[in-house]
Motif scaffolding. Sequence first.
Motif, short mmCIF file in Angstrom:
data_model
loop_
_atom_site.label_atom_id
_atom_site.label_comp_id
_atom_site.label_asym_id
_atom_site.label_seq_id
_atom_site.Cartn_x
_atom_site.Cartn_y
_atom_site.Cartn_z
N ARG A 42 -3.32 61.36 71.37
CA ARG A 42 -3.13 60.34 72.38
C ARG A 42 -1.91 60.63 73.24
O ARG A 42 -1.92 60.43 74.46
CB ARG A 42 -3.01 58.96 71.72
N ALA A 43 -0.86 61.12 72.61
CA ALA A 43 0.37 61.44 73.35
C ALA A 43 0.12 62.56 74.36
O ALA A 43 0.61 62.51 75.50
CB ALA A 43 1.48 61.84 72.38
N PHE A 44 -0.63 63.57 73.95
CA PHE A 44 -0.92 64.67 74.86
C PHE A 44 -1.70 64.18 76.08
O PHE A 44 -1.39 64.55 77.22
CB PHE A 44 -1.70 65.78 74.14
N ASP A 45 -2.71 63.36 75.84
CA ASP A 45 -3.50 62.82 76.96
C ASP A 45 -2.62 61.98 77.89
O ASP A 45 -2.71 62.09 79.13
CB ASP A 45 -4.65 61.95 76.43
N LEU A 46 -1.77 61.14 77.31
CA LEU A 46 -0.92 60.29 78.13
C LEU A 46 0.05 61.11 78.98
O LEU A 46 0.26 60.83 80.17
CB LEU A 46 -0.14 59.32 77.22
N LEU A 47 0.65 62.13 78.39
CA LEU A 47 1.62 62.96 79.11
C LEU A 47 0.94 63.77 80.22
O LEU A 47 1.51 63.99 81.29
CB LEU A 47 2.34 63.89 78.14
N THR A 48 -0.28 64.22 79.96
CA THR A 48 -1.03 64.95 80.98
C THR A 48 -1.29 64.06 82.20
O THR A 48 -1.12 64.49 83.35
CB THR A 48 -2.35 65.47 80.41
N ARG B 81 1.85 54.46 69.20
CA ARG B 81 2.06 54.75 67.77
C ARG B 81 1.79 53.53 66.90
O ARG B 81 1.58 53.66 65.69
CB ARG B 81 3.49 55.23 67.55
N LYS B 82 1.77 52.34 67.51
CA LYS B 82 1.54 51.12 66.74
C LYS B 82 0.05 50.80 66.58
O LYS B 82 -0.30 49.86 65.87
CB LYS B 82 2.24 49.94 67.43
N LEU B 83 -0.78 51.56 67.28
CA LEU B 83 -2.22 51.32 67.17
C LEU B 83 -2.71 51.68 65.78
O LEU B 83 -2.32 52.71 65.21
CB LEU B 83 -2.98 52.13 68.22
N SER C 101 4.30 62.13 62.79
CA SER C 101 3.19 61.65 63.62
C SER C 101 1.85 62.10 63.05
O SER C 101 1.73 63.21 62.51
CB SER C 101 3.33 62.17 65.05
N SER C 102 0.86 61.24 63.19
CA SER C 102 -0.49 61.61 62.79
C SER C 102 -1.13 62.45 63.89
O SER C 102 -0.63 62.48 65.02
CB SER C 102 -1.34 60.36 62.55
N ARG C 103 -2.23 63.11 63.57
CA ARG C 103 -2.92 63.91 64.59
C ARG C 103 -3.45 63.01 65.71
O ARG C 103 -3.45 63.40 66.88
CB ARG C 103 -4.07 64.68 63.95
N GLU C 104 -3.88 61.79 65.33
CA GLU C 104 -4.36 60.86 66.35
C GLU C 104 -3.25 60.50 67.32
O GLU C 104 -3.46 60.43 68.54
CB GLU C 104 -4.93 59.60 65.70
N ASP C 105 -2.03 60.26 66.79
CA ASP C 105 -0.88 59.95 67.65
C ASP C 105 -0.61 61.10 68.62
O ASP C 105 -0.35 60.88 69.80
CB ASP C 105 0.37 59.70 66.80
N LEU C 106 -0.66 62.32 68.11
CA LEU C 106 -0.35 63.49 68.94
C LEU C 106 -1.42 63.71 70.00
O LEU C 106 -1.10 64.07 71.13
CB LEU C 106 -0.19 64.73 68.05
#
Length: 373
Positions: free
Chosen positions: A331-337, A364-366, A324-329
């Motif tokens: 975004r994932a953190f914000d979504l999970l929060t 992840r497809k963005l 995963s890229s840092r951008e993916d991570l």
Amino acid sequence: MAYQVLARKWRPQSFDDVLGQQAVTRTLTNALKSGRIAHAFVFAGPRGCGKTTTARVLAKALNCINGPTPTPCGECDACVEIAAGRDMDVLEIDAATHTGVDNVREVIIEGLSIAPVRNKYKVFLIDEVHMLSSSSFNALLKSIEEPPPHVVFMMATTELQKIPDTVLSRSQVYEFRTIAAKTVAERLRHIAAEEGIEIAEAGLLLLARAGEGSMRDSLSAFDQVRAFAGDAIHVEDVVTVLGLVGRDLVLDMLDAVASEDAPAAFMLVERAIERGYDLRLLCRELARATRDLLLLSVDRARADDPEIASEGERDRLKHLADLSSREDLLRAFDLLTHAEQELRTSDQPRYNMEMALLRLMHLRKLVPLTELL
């Protein structure tokens, strides 16, 4: 003899034993060495981080037969009785049950002029002092500002903001911090060895994390798991008793997201429900693991940090961080929060959890805007 819980049995008896509070213990030690001892102390901080324990150690340091000394002997009558909580000259007062001004006058103010029975100092240790009423604080002001030379006030609180500024300005304020999981795990390892308890490193780290920076909470959890599993404790025992989410399940979910395997993600949510996991806690652990992956992507050396990964997880976390890229991570953190907040009020938390995982795969497809220009 009645069983004594680990938190009481292994309560620190000297400043060196108080872990994670070096700023406090070093300041108090130097004050005792130089003889510059204040007449009122406020110990503030989260639960289970050593406030009352430090106050007791300070009371021993002041009243030890060799004292005042930064290293109380632990063997004289004063040290033994203070440690046991039965010294006549060290009065431990629970402010929650002595809230009223009449209690304060009767228990504290009227006893100030009475000299210590045996010790050098008469110590008033007021626990949860923020529970006192406004009139009680006002009644104490003069006593705290100019107590007799043989009196020392020690006040412990978890809510410093509730103590009047007039009291704080008359006292030395020491702020305690939560204790690092690594430090807690090391202490648990020492206690396990002394108690003859076999437990894996991953189990110790889970107990340390469960305490959320509180040594007492981690020791209480350790006691609970020991009652369940005996003196041979497996990681699964810790997970079962404390209702924790297994780290393997969390990493499996992140692996399914990284490989965009929706059927596997749905199956893992079903497995979590079958095991009786709280989906909010699962979402929180996913966010925590995502944060760990982000740290590894920023600094690979953090893989050796036990707060990030146990020895058996390091290679897998490194592999997931590479996927995963840092951008993916981020975004994932914000979504999970945000998903955890939604789960709090959802009538169908399972559906929210499943949709959150699907959204993670979609994110992840963005494609970054810079690649499109």
